[in-house]
Design a protein around this motif. Structure first.
Motif, PDB file in Angstrom:
ATOM      1  N   TYR A  53       0.878  -1.061  -0.060  1.00 29.40           N
ATOM      2  CA  TYR A  53       0.184   0.004   0.143  1.00 29.40           C
ATOM      3  C   TYR A  53       0.756   1.228  -0.055  1.00 29.40           C
ATOM      4  CZ  TYR A  53      -3.330  -3.451   1.498  1.00 29.40           C
ATOM      5  OH  TYR A  53      -4.303  -4.357   1.575  1.00 29.40           O
ATOM      6  N   HIS A  54       0.631   2.307  -0.812  1.00 29.62           N
ATOM      7  CA  HIS A  54       1.356   3.623  -0.630  1.00 29.62           C
ATOM      8  C   HIS A  54       0.252   4.571  -1.096  1.00 29.62           C
ATOM      9  CE1 HIS A  54       0.920   2.475  -5.286  1.00 29.62           C
ATOM     10  NE2 HIS A  54       0.906   4.283  -5.060  1.00 29.62           N
ATOM     11  N   ALA A  55       1.043   5.968  -0.490  1.00 34.07           N
ATOM     12  CA  ALA A  55      -0.005   6.862  -1.095  1.00 34.07           C
ATOM     13  C   ALA A  55       0.822   7.439  -2.966  1.00 34.07           C
ATOM     14  CB  ALA A  55       1.125   8.130  -0.001  1.00 34.07           C
ATOM     15  N   ASP A  56      -0.615   7.818  -3.147  1.00 27.78           N
ATOM     16  CA  ASP A  56       0.416   8.978  -4.606  1.00 27.78           C
ATOM     17  C   ASP A  56       0.623  10.271  -4.395  1.00 27.78           C
ATOM     18  OD1 ASP A  56       0.401   9.099  -6.928  1.00 27.78           O
ATOM     19  OD2 ASP A  56      -1.718   8.984  -7.408  1.00 27.78           O
ATOM     20  N   LEU A  57       1.460  10.248  -4.135  1.00 26.98           N
ATOM     21  CA  LEU A  57       2.436  11.999  -4.297  1.00 26.98           C
ATOM     22  C   LEU A  57       2.110  12.296  -5.514  1.00 26.98           C
ATOM     23  CD1 LEU A  57       5.184  10.689  -1.629  1.00 26.98           C
ATOM     24  CD2 LEU A  57       2.731  10.878  -1.427  1.00 26.98           C
ATOM     25  N   ASP A  58       2.278  13.777  -5.521  1.00 31.27           N
ATOM     26  CA  ASP A  58       2.490  14.652  -6.667  1.00 31.27           C
ATOM     27  C   ASP A  58       4.224  15.467  -6.724  1.00 31.27           C
ATOM     28  OD1 ASP A  58       2.446  17.258  -7.838  1.00 31.27           O
ATOM     29  OD2 ASP A  58       0.194  17.637  -7.561  1.00 31.27           O
ATOM     30  N   PRO A  59       4.736  14.570  -7.753  1.00 31.81           N
ATOM     31  CA  PRO A  59       5.842  15.083  -7.364  1.00 31.81           C
ATOM     32  C   PRO A  59       6.052  16.935  -7.228  1.00 31.81           C
ATOM     33  CG  PRO A  59       5.143  13.655  -8.930  1.00 31.81           C
ATOM     34  CD  PRO A  59       4.322  13.701  -8.953  1.00 31.81           C
ATOM     35  N   SER A  60       5.111  17.384  -8.329  1.00 35.90           N
ATOM     36  CA  SER A  60       5.756  18.642  -8.127  1.00 35.90           C
ATOM     37  C   SER A  60       5.885  19.152  -7.084  1.00 35.90           C
ATOM     38  CB  SER A  60       4.726  19.686  -9.326  1.00 35.90           C
ATOM     39  OG  SER A  60       3.677  19.363  -9.037  1.00 35.90           O
ATOM     40  N   LYS A  61       4.445  19.305  -6.140  1.00 32.19           N
ATOM     41  CA  LYS A  61       4.808  19.833  -4.787  1.00 32.19           C
ATOM     42  C   LYS A  61       5.528  19.164  -3.834  1.00 32.19           C
ATOM     43  CE  LYS A  61      -0.285  20.332  -4.905  1.00 32.19           C
ATOM     44  NZ  LYS A  61      -1.639  20.235  -4.902  1.00 32.19           N
ATOM     45  N   LEU A  62       6.279  18.477  -3.562  1.00 33.65           N
ATOM     46  CA  LEU A  62       7.791  17.390  -3.843  1.00 33.65           C
ATOM     47  C   LEU A  62       8.719  18.208  -3.714  1.00 33.65           C
ATOM     48  CD1 LEU A  62       5.969  14.800  -2.654  1.00 33.65           C
ATOM     49  CD2 LEU A  62       6.502  16.296  -1.120  1.00 33.65           C
ATOM     50  N   GLY A  63       8.911  19.612  -4.851  1.00 32.29           N
ATOM     51  CA  GLY A  63      10.027  20.269  -6.055  1.00 32.29           C
ATOM     52  C   GLY A  63       9.835  19.202  -7.188  1.00 32.29           C
ATOM     53  N   PHE A  64      10.043  17.656  -7.510  1.00 34.29           N
ATOM     54  CA  PHE A  64      10.432  17.244  -8.630  1.00 34.29           C
ATOM     55  C   PHE A  64       9.289  17.743 -10.112  1.00 34.29           C
ATOM     56  CE2 PHE A  64      11.313  14.451  -4.767  1.00 34.29           C
ATOM     57  CZ  PHE A  64      12.853  14.014  -5.344  1.00 34.29           C
ATOM     58  N   ALA A  65       9.953  18.573 -10.446  1.00 35.08           N
ATOM     59  CA  ALA A  65       9.609  19.598 -11.263  1.00 35.08           C
ATOM     60  C   ALA A  65       9.176  18.738 -12.652  1.00 35.08           C
ATOM     61  CB  ALA A  65       9.468  21.070 -11.419  1.00 35.08           C
ATOM     62  N   ILE A  66       9.957  17.904 -12.922  1.00 35.11           N
ATOM     63  CA  ILE A  66      10.679  17.847 -14.630  1.00 35.11           C
ATOM     64  C   ILE A  66      10.200  15.743 -13.988  1.00 35.11           C
ATOM     65  CG2 ILE A  66      11.759  19.302 -15.288  1.00 35.11           C
ATOM     66  CD1 ILE A  66      13.921  17.832 -15.312  1.00 35.11           C
ATOM     67  N   THR A  67       9.871  15.327 -14.547  1.00 35.44           N
ATOM     68  CA  THR A  67       9.926  13.696 -15.527  1.00 35.44           C
ATOM     69  C   THR A  67      10.300  13.410 -16.628  1.00 35.44           C
ATOM     70  OG1 THR A  67       7.635  13.040 -14.024  1.00 35.44           O
ATOM     71  CG2 THR A  67       8.379  11.440 -15.579  1.00 35.44           C
ATOM     72  N   VAL A  68      11.233  12.549 -17.492  1.00 35.37           N
ATOM     73  CA  VAL A  68      12.155  12.271 -18.208  1.00 35.37           C
ATOM     74  C   VAL A  68      11.815  10.175 -18.069  1.00 35.37           C
ATOM     75  CG1 VAL A  68      14.187  12.202 -19.251  1.00 35.37           C
ATOM     76  CG2 VAL A  68      13.363  13.409 -17.814  1.00 35.37           C
ATOM     77  N   PHE A  69      11.381  10.494 -19.102  1.00 35.74           N
ATOM     78  CA  PHE A  69      11.645   8.871 -19.840  1.00 35.74           C
ATOM     79  C   PHE A  69      12.864   8.143 -20.433  1.00 35.74           C
ATOM     80  CE2 PHE A  69       7.482   8.974 -18.903  1.00 35.74           C
ATOM     81  CZ  PHE A  69       7.184   7.616 -18.811  1.00 35.74           C
ATOM     82  N   ALA A  70      14.023   7.719 -20.100  1.00 35.59           N
ATOM     83  CA  ALA A  70      15.476   7.283 -20.636  1.00 35.59           C
ATOM     84  C   ALA A  70      15.523   6.001 -21.152  1.00 35.59           C
ATOM     85  CB  ALA A  70      16.288   7.335 -19.527  1.00 35.59           C
ATOM     86  N   MET A  71      15.455   5.916 -23.079  1.00 36.64           N
ATOM     87  CA  MET A  71      15.194   4.390 -23.302  1.00 36.64           C
ATOM     88  C   MET A  71      17.408   4.507 -23.447  1.00 36.64           C
ATOM     89  SD  MET A  71      12.841   6.111 -24.313  1.00 36.64           S
ATOM     90  CE  MET A  71      13.207   7.676 -25.285  1.00 36.64           C
ATOM     91  N   VAL A  72      17.485   2.879 -22.766  1.00 38.45           N
ATOM     92  CA  VAL A  72      18.889   2.572 -22.552  1.00 38.45           C
ATOM     93  C   VAL A  72      19.414   2.098 -23.536  1.00 38.45           C
ATOM     94  CG1 VAL A  72      20.400   2.180 -20.956  1.00 38.45           C
ATOM     95  CG2 VAL A  72      18.731   3.986 -19.808  1.00 38.45           C
ATOM     96  N   SER A  73      20.084   1.381 -24.177  1.00 39.78           N
ATOM     97  CA  SER A  73      20.528   0.492 -24.792  1.00 39.78           C
ATOM     98  C   SER A  73      22.206   0.024 -24.187  1.00 39.78           C
ATOM     99  CB  SER A  73      21.064   0.196 -26.240  1.00 39.78           C
ATOM    100  OG  SER A  73      19.888   1.100 -27.114  1.00 39.78           O
TER     101      SER A  73
END
Length: 153
Positions: A53-73
Motif C-alpha cells: 500500500y502506498h500514498a500517491d504523491l504529487d511530485p511537483s508539490k514535492l519539488g520534482f518538477a520534471i519527469t523524463v523517460f530514458a531509453m537505454v541501450s
C-alpha cells in the motif's frame, strides 16, 4: 493469474482505488461482513496479489518538477550485464521505474528530477556512466494526460 472470484476482484478494485479504506467500509462496499472481508484481503496479501500500500504523491508539490523517460541501450545483453544494470538502477532514487524491453532499446526508465540542471547532472554523472551503457536517449514529459496505477479490474 491468481484464481479470483468476483468478490476478490471487487475487493482489489476498491483497494486499488482507495488503499486507506477501512475494513468495515470495504466489507460494506463488496457485500461482506468485516471478518470474512479481512480474511480475504489477508489471503490476497499472502498470495502476493496485493504487494503493498502506498500514498500517491504529487511530485511537483514535492519539488520534482520534471519527469523524463530514458531509453537505454546496453553494450551487452548477457544476463550478468542486465542484472548489473538493474541493480545499479535500483540504487538510484531518481529512477522510479525500470523496465526491460525487447527490440532495439534494452530498458526504459522513468526518472524524476527537480529541474533540468539536476537532471543533466544525474544523466552525466549517474546514468550514462552506469555499467554496460552504450547509449541513452531521453524525452522530457510535457504533461501527463493519464496516470492510472494498477490494472483494469
Amino acid at each position: 493469474m491468481a484464481n479470483l472470484d468476483d468478490i476478490d476482484k471487487r475487493l482489489l478494485s476498491e483497494l486499488q482505488a482507495e488503499g486507506r479504506v477501512t475494513n468495515v467500509e470495504l466489507a460494506q462496499r463488496v457485500g461482506l461482513t468485516a471478518p470474512p472481508c479481512l480474511r480475504r484481503v489477508r489471503g490476497l496479501e499472502e498470495a502476493g496479489v496485493i504487494r503493498g500500500y502506498h500514498a500517491d504523491l504529487d511530485p511537483s508539490k514535492l519539488g520534482f518538477a520534471i519527469t523524463v523517460f530514458a531509453m537505454v541501450s546496453l553494450k551487452s545483453q548477457a544476463e550478468s550485464a542486465l542484472r548489473e544494470f538493474e541493480e545499479h538502477m535500483a540504487d538510484l532514487p531518481e529512477v522510479r521505474e525500470c523496465h526491460m524491453l525487447n527490440g532495439e532499446i534494452d530498458f526504459i526508465l522513468k526518472i524524476v528530477s527537480q529541474d533540468l540542471q539536476s537532471f543533466q547532472e544525474f544523466l552525466t554523472s549517474k546514468l550514462t556512466p552506469a555499467p554496460n551503457v552504450a547509449s541513452v536517449k531521453t524525452s522530457l514529459t510535457i504533461r501527463t494526460a493519464k496516470h492510472e496505477p494498477g490494472v483494469p479490474l
